[in-house]
Design a protein around this motif. Structure first.
Motif, PDB file in Angstrom:
ATOM      1  N   CYS A 133       0.834  -1.201   0.000  1.00 21.54           N
ATOM      2  CA  CYS A 133       0.000   0.000   0.000  1.00 21.54           C
ATOM      3  C   CYS A 133       0.869   1.252   0.000  1.00 21.54           C
ATOM      4  O   CYS A 133       1.789   1.369   0.821  1.00 21.54           O
ATOM      5  N   PRO A 134       0.602   2.194  -0.890  1.00 25.33           N
ATOM      6  CA  PRO A 134       1.415   3.413  -0.976  1.00 25.33           C
ATOM      7  C   PRO A 134       1.228   4.311   0.248  1.00 25.33           C
ATOM      8  O   PRO A 134       0.173   4.316   0.890  1.00 25.33           O
ATOM      9  N   THR A 135       2.255   5.071   0.544  1.00 30.65           N
ATOM     10  CA  THR A 135       2.205   6.066   1.613  1.00 30.65           C
ATOM     11  C   THR A 135       2.740   7.387   1.077  1.00 30.65           C
ATOM     12  O   THR A 135       3.617   7.406   0.208  1.00 30.65           O
ATOM     13  N   PHE A 150      -7.824   3.555   3.012  1.00 30.81           N
ATOM     14  CA  PHE A 150      -7.392   4.939   3.189  1.00 30.81           C
ATOM     15  C   PHE A 150      -7.623   5.385   4.627  1.00 30.81           C
ATOM     16  O   PHE A 150      -8.618   5.021   5.250  1.00 30.81           O
ATOM     17  N   LEU A 151      -6.695   6.187   5.136  1.00 32.92           N
ATOM     18  CA  LEU A 151      -6.852   6.828   6.435  1.00 32.92           C
ATOM     19  C   LEU A 151      -7.158   8.301   6.189  1.00 32.92           C
ATOM     20  O   LEU A 151      -6.429   8.977   5.463  1.00 32.92           O
ATOM     21  N   ALA A 152      -8.221   8.787   6.791  1.00 35.54           N
ATOM     22  CA  ALA A 152      -8.702  10.146   6.514  1.00 35.54           C
ATOM     23  C   ALA A 152      -7.847  11.194   7.218  1.00 35.54           C
ATOM     24  O   ALA A 152      -8.339  12.006   8.008  1.00 35.54           O
ATOM     25  N   VAL A 205      -0.525  10.448  -4.368  1.00 36.08           N
ATOM     26  CA  VAL A 205      -0.694   9.726  -3.102  1.00 36.08           C
ATOM     27  C   VAL A 205      -0.834  10.782  -2.014  1.00 36.08           C
ATOM     28  O   VAL A 205       0.158  11.336  -1.534  1.00 36.08           O
ATOM     29  N   ILE A 206      -2.057  11.065  -1.650  1.00 40.79           N
ATOM     30  CA  ILE A 206      -2.354  12.098  -0.654  1.00 40.79           C
ATOM     31  C   ILE A 206      -2.643  11.478   0.713  1.00 40.79           C
ATOM     32  O   ILE A 206      -2.248  12.009   1.745  1.00 40.79           O
ATOM     33  N   PHE A 207      -3.300  10.337   0.699  1.00 37.89           N
ATOM     34  CA  PHE A 207      -3.716   9.696   1.944  1.00 37.89           C
ATOM     35  C   PHE A 207      -2.832   8.487   2.238  1.00 37.89           C
ATOM     36  O   PHE A 207      -2.522   7.704   1.334  1.00 37.89           O
TER      37      PHE A 207
END
Length: 327
Positions: A120-122, A188-190, A175-177
């Protein structure tokens, strides 16, 4: 007193009027429910056809892994392109995920553009990371090179492609989230990265919704009844050796041992039963305290692999089955 009853069969004439001889039904026997026989044969033919179709066309991986926007099962090495070891489903466009979570929206999460990744991208701590679609068309990269570049080939895009990406139309997406692996889907983490958002706005990127809905949309999908049922079936498929050993062979062996102990140590068996039962109760209690996180830091979590210890995500999963299999 009345005498013993004799054989009843054969004492009375049959329905067609033929008399009985020697207590044996003498009229011709034949199949009288032809309609049911035809239905039964059709049922078995249908079962054979359906089973053959399932064995030839079915893919057990669909019970565990998700589908990308092309309909490929993540992790399928025979897909086009090959997705070997790319087992995690990732939604590229965060605005589509957000839109799918709105109450009155007709857009579904299943319609959002998704691809399969290895992890999962970060977001980056000092720049803007990109996740680009599978390398096809004008992008001259192999799948291995795409993976080695962390799925990012934004620098190779033409001006038209870059403008399209800035408008969240691909082939690359920011990749913002941050995201974590929850049941082989990138949750996704908000809490968007301020650094990434700053770089995104400086590029003239369109507005990205950063509400809690983006978190709840994926969470709702992974907790749906169909998803939970698929995970249960997948767990059963993966754990059938444990079920056979722990649910069949081992109980039978222990039952024989228990009977032998009752046979030869009958006086001590009440105390043995009490002691073993108390040990079992204490063990189960300690196990659930461990899994709840009250002892140590081993709480049950749907997150797969290493993750931020401050990230807590709860989901309906197969941890209950895992716990039951241990006992």
């Amino acid at each position: 007193m009345r005498g013993p009853l004799g054989a009843v069969i054969g004492r009375y004439p049959s329905s067609d009027g033929n008399a009985q001889m020697g207590g044996i039904i003498r009229h011709n026997r034949k199949c009288r429910d032809i309609v049911f026989l035809v239905i039964f044969i059709a049922f078995w033919v249908g079962m054979i056809v359906n089973s053959s179709f399932g064995f030839n066309q079915g893919d057990p991986l669909r019970l565990t892994y998700g589908l990308d926007y092309k309909g490929n099962v993540c992790g399928d090495k025979h897909a086009n392109p090959g997705l070997r070891e790319l087992e995690l489903k990732y939604w590229l466009n965060p605005n589509q995920v957000y839109q799918s979570g709105l109450k009155d929206s007709q857009f579904k999460l299943a319609d959002a553009r998704s691809i399969c990744l290895m992890d999962c991208p970060t977001p980056s701590e000092d720049s803007l990371n990109w996740v680009c679609d599978y390398p096809e068309g004008e992008i001259r990269l192999s799948m291995d090179d795409w993976i080695d570049r962390n799925y990012d080939y934004f620098e190779f895009l033409t001006p038209e492609m870059r403008n399209s990406s800035v408008n969240l139309q691909g082939p690359c997406y920011p990749v913002i989230f941050p995201s974590v692996n929850v049941y082989w889907s990138c949750q996704f983490l908000a809490r968007p990265s301020n650094v990434s958002l700053t770089h995104w706005k400086q590029m003239g990127g369109m507005n990205i919704d950063a509400d809690l809905i983006i978190d709840k949309s994926i969470h709702k999908s992974t907790d749906s009844r169909s998803s939970v049922l698929k995970r249960y079936m997948s767990d059963i498929g993966k754990s059938w050796p444990i079920l056979i050993v722990c649910g069949g062979i081992l109980p039978l062996f222990l039952a024989v041992i228990w009977l032998l102990m009752i046979r030869h140590f009958v006086a001590a068996m009440p105390w043995v039963t009490v002691v073993l039962f108390n040990i079992l109760i204490v063990s189960v209690t300690m196990f659930y305290y461990l899994k709840a996180g009250w002892i140590g830091n081993d709480a049950i979590t749907p997150i797969i692999g290493d993750h931020d210890p401050y990230v807590h995500i709860f989901g309906k999963g197969s941890s209950i089955i895992c716990a039951l299999l241990l006992f």
